[in-house]
Scaffold this active site. Structure first.
Site, mmCIF file in Angstrom:
data_model
loop_
_atom_site.group_PDB
_atom_site.id
_atom_site.type_symbol
_atom_site.label_atom_id
_atom_site.label_comp_id
_atom_site.label_asym_id
_atom_site.label_seq_id
_atom_site.Cartn_x
_atom_site.Cartn_y
_atom_site.Cartn_z
ATOM 1 N N LYS A 1 3.924 10.022 8.744
ATOM 2 C CA LYS A 1 3.690 9.595 10.120
ATOM 3 C C LYS A 1 4.654 10.241 11.113
ATOM 4 O O LYS A 1 4.514 11.402 11.446
ATOM 5 C CB LYS A 1 3.697 8.070 10.193
ATOM 6 C CG LYS A 1 2.591 7.443 9.317
ATOM 7 C CD LYS A 1 2.427 5.978 9.531
ATOM 8 C CE LYS A 1 1.426 5.363 8.544
ATOM 9 N NZ LYS A 1 0.049 5.729 8.762
ATOM 10 N N TYR B 1 0.853 -1.199 0.000
ATOM 11 C CA TYR B 1 0.000 0.000 0.000
ATOM 12 C C TYR B 1 0.879 1.235 0.000
ATOM 13 O O TYR B 1 1.750 1.392 0.862
ATOM 14 C CB TYR B 1 -0.919 0.015 1.221
ATOM 15 C CG TYR B 1 -1.822 1.221 1.258
ATOM 16 C CD1 TYR B 1 -2.867 1.355 0.345
ATOM 17 C CD2 TYR B 1 -1.634 2.227 2.193
ATOM 18 C CE1 TYR B 1 -3.705 2.460 0.368
ATOM 19 C CE2 TYR B 1 -2.463 3.333 2.232
ATOM 20 C CZ TYR B 1 -3.495 3.450 1.317
ATOM 21 O OH TYR B 1 -4.316 4.553 1.342
ATOM 22 N N ASP C 1 9.539 3.200 0.259
ATOM 23 C CA ASP C 1 8.416 3.808 0.963
ATOM 24 C C ASP C 1 8.615 3.538 2.453
ATOM 25 O O ASP C 1 8.363 2.442 2.950
ATOM 26 C CB ASP C 1 7.101 3.203 0.468
ATOM 27 C CG ASP C 1 5.879 3.784 1.167
ATOM 28 O OD1 ASP C 1 6.038 4.450 2.203
ATOM 29 O OD2 ASP C 1 4.759 3.554 0.665
#
Length: 448
Positions: free
Chosen positions: A264, A143, A235
């Protein structure tokens, strides 16, 4: 537990928001999600006053927990009191950029954006612009945010959109391959190498059950991209500043990508994303280059202050020793519990991440000697090696519905808040304690 207020709030939310939520995963729990009123250290208190040990931590951003240390809280309040935002550069965004460049091996320059999705969207555009090529290799089940280039399923021969609203003509430029399958990615480069702009991969598959790379897999991606003139994008939206400490997962594995995406933790709990990498590549972004990228809220001063102070606090205190130590304690305890109660299941995770995957097969109970002691590391000598998940497909074949429909609710009844499905990671924060871990282990023992 009394969910009367959460139920009433969800009833209201259904009238004004699709599915009653603003992010799909929040509605994964049936018949409705509980609403949170506030956080407290490693806990949340829901709208009905129930206290839960929180292992979701906002799905990863809250390295320090819900109670921010005084210097972090002070910096956020001071920056917010000086004005919301300005539409001009501020000193704190330079400070945070310098901090990241000092600590992350791949980063010479960085562009801040507003979400992990925006970071990966911009990274894909960047590698296409820098190479003049179209195709992107991704991992099946990985994802990378809600973006057209990666919401793609199938395989490299038959890619297709995984969401309505994405033209098939977009999907044909994305080449999904199984994580940890060197032969599959080699085949894709053999066929499409001249038109592959880059490979986009989480160094640890962290949004689909926490799957470690097998030995040599990341090295293969590095070698193939170098050989074919493509670019390697890590990522690290989830793993960044959580796995491998301030050097991120790339320092743990000793692989330096061309570009890294962040989110994050880098924003200290506020909306954020970032794209960092070699200077000659990041310079392709406007205004110095021809790849357009811009945003009104990019480099927002409150977010930059929160991120800088969070990372500075982590650098100057025992944050990583604390969270990683609790992670070892938690995963080690889970390994012992599963050996006794559910030997087919697999403990996964590293540092301050953990999960139990409800895998359907495993070695016999008496054959567990020598298994990974605190989370699967894809060790070929481990008796679970032939059974542990190697890619997203393996995780998907686990008992995901049992996890969601039965296990999650029973754990909540025990006062433990786990991520909303089998796939999302769970996170340990500086606000958690050894007592939280022991209470959680007892809840797992009781529920399993």
């Amino acid at each position: 537990m009394n969910d009367e207020r959460s139920r009433a709030l969800y009833d209201r939310a259904l009238s004004v928001m699709p599915g009653g939520v603003n992010s799909a995963v929040r509605a994964a729990i049936e018949p409705y999600p509980f609403f949170v009123q506030k956080g407290d250290a490693g806990h949340v208190i829901d709208a009905d006053g129930d206290r839960l040990i929180d292992w979701v931590m906002g799905l990863g951003p809250l390295l320090l927990g819900h109670d921010l240390p005084e210097p972090v809280q002070a910096a956020i309040q001071r920056t917010a009191s000086e004005g919301p935002m300005y539409g001009t550069p501020t000193e704190v965004e330079v400070d945070l950029a310098e901090f990241v460049a000092r600590h992350v091996p791949s980063v010479e320059k960085i562009r801040f954006v507003n979400s992990g999705t925006e970071a990966t969207v911009s990274a894909v555009r960047l590698v296409r612009g820098a190479t003049g090529r179209n195709k992107i290799v991704i991992m099946q089940g990985g994802y990378h945010g809600a973006q057209e280039s990666t919401l793609v399923e199938g395989d490299a021969d038959t890619p297709a959109p995984s969401s309505a609203g994405i033209p098939h003509d977009f999907a044909k430029h994305t080449l999904p391959v199984p994580f940890n399958d060197e032969a599959a990615v080699q085949e894709v480069f053999d066929e499409h190498g001249d038109d592959i702009a880059g490979v986009l991969v989480e160094p640890i598959l962290a949004n689909y059950g926490i799957v470690h790379p097998v030995d040599g897999y990341l090295e293969t991606l590095r070698e193939l991209t170098d050989e074919h003139g493509s670019l390697l994008i890590f990522d690290e939206v989830i793993t960044g500043f959580r796995v491998g400490g301030l050097g991120c997962a790339q320092s743990r594995f000793g692989i330096t990508p061309d570009i890294t995406t962040f989110g994050k933790i880098i924003g200290g709990g506020f909306p954020v994303g970032a794209i960092g990498g070699r200077a000659d590549l990041i310079e392709h972004f406007a205004p110095t280059g021809d790849v357009f990228q811009a945003g009104t809220f990019s480099g927002h001063p409150v977010t930059m202050a929160a991120g800088l102070e969070t990372l500075t606090f982590a650098a100057e205190n025992d944050v990583y020793d604390h969270v990683n130590g609790l992670g070892e304690q938690l995963r080690g305890g889970l390994t012992d519990i599963l050996a006794d109660q559910a030997p087919n299941y697999t403990v996964v995770g590293t540092d301050s991440m953990f999960k139990v995957i409800f895998t359907r097969d495993g070695p016999a109970r008496e054959g567990l000697e020598g298994q990974c002691e605190a989370g699967c590391t894809q060790n070929p000598e481990c008796p679970r090696f032939g059974f542990c998940p190697k890619n997203a497909g393996d995780v998907k074949r686990a008992e995901t519905e049992r996890w969601r429909r039965i296990f999650w609710g029973k754990m909540r009844e025990q006062g433990v808040f786990l991520s909303q499905n089998q796939f999302e990671s769970q996170f340990i924060s500086y606000g958690h304690t050894s007592e939280d871990v022991e209470r959680t282990l007892e809840a797992y023992k009781h529920t399993l």
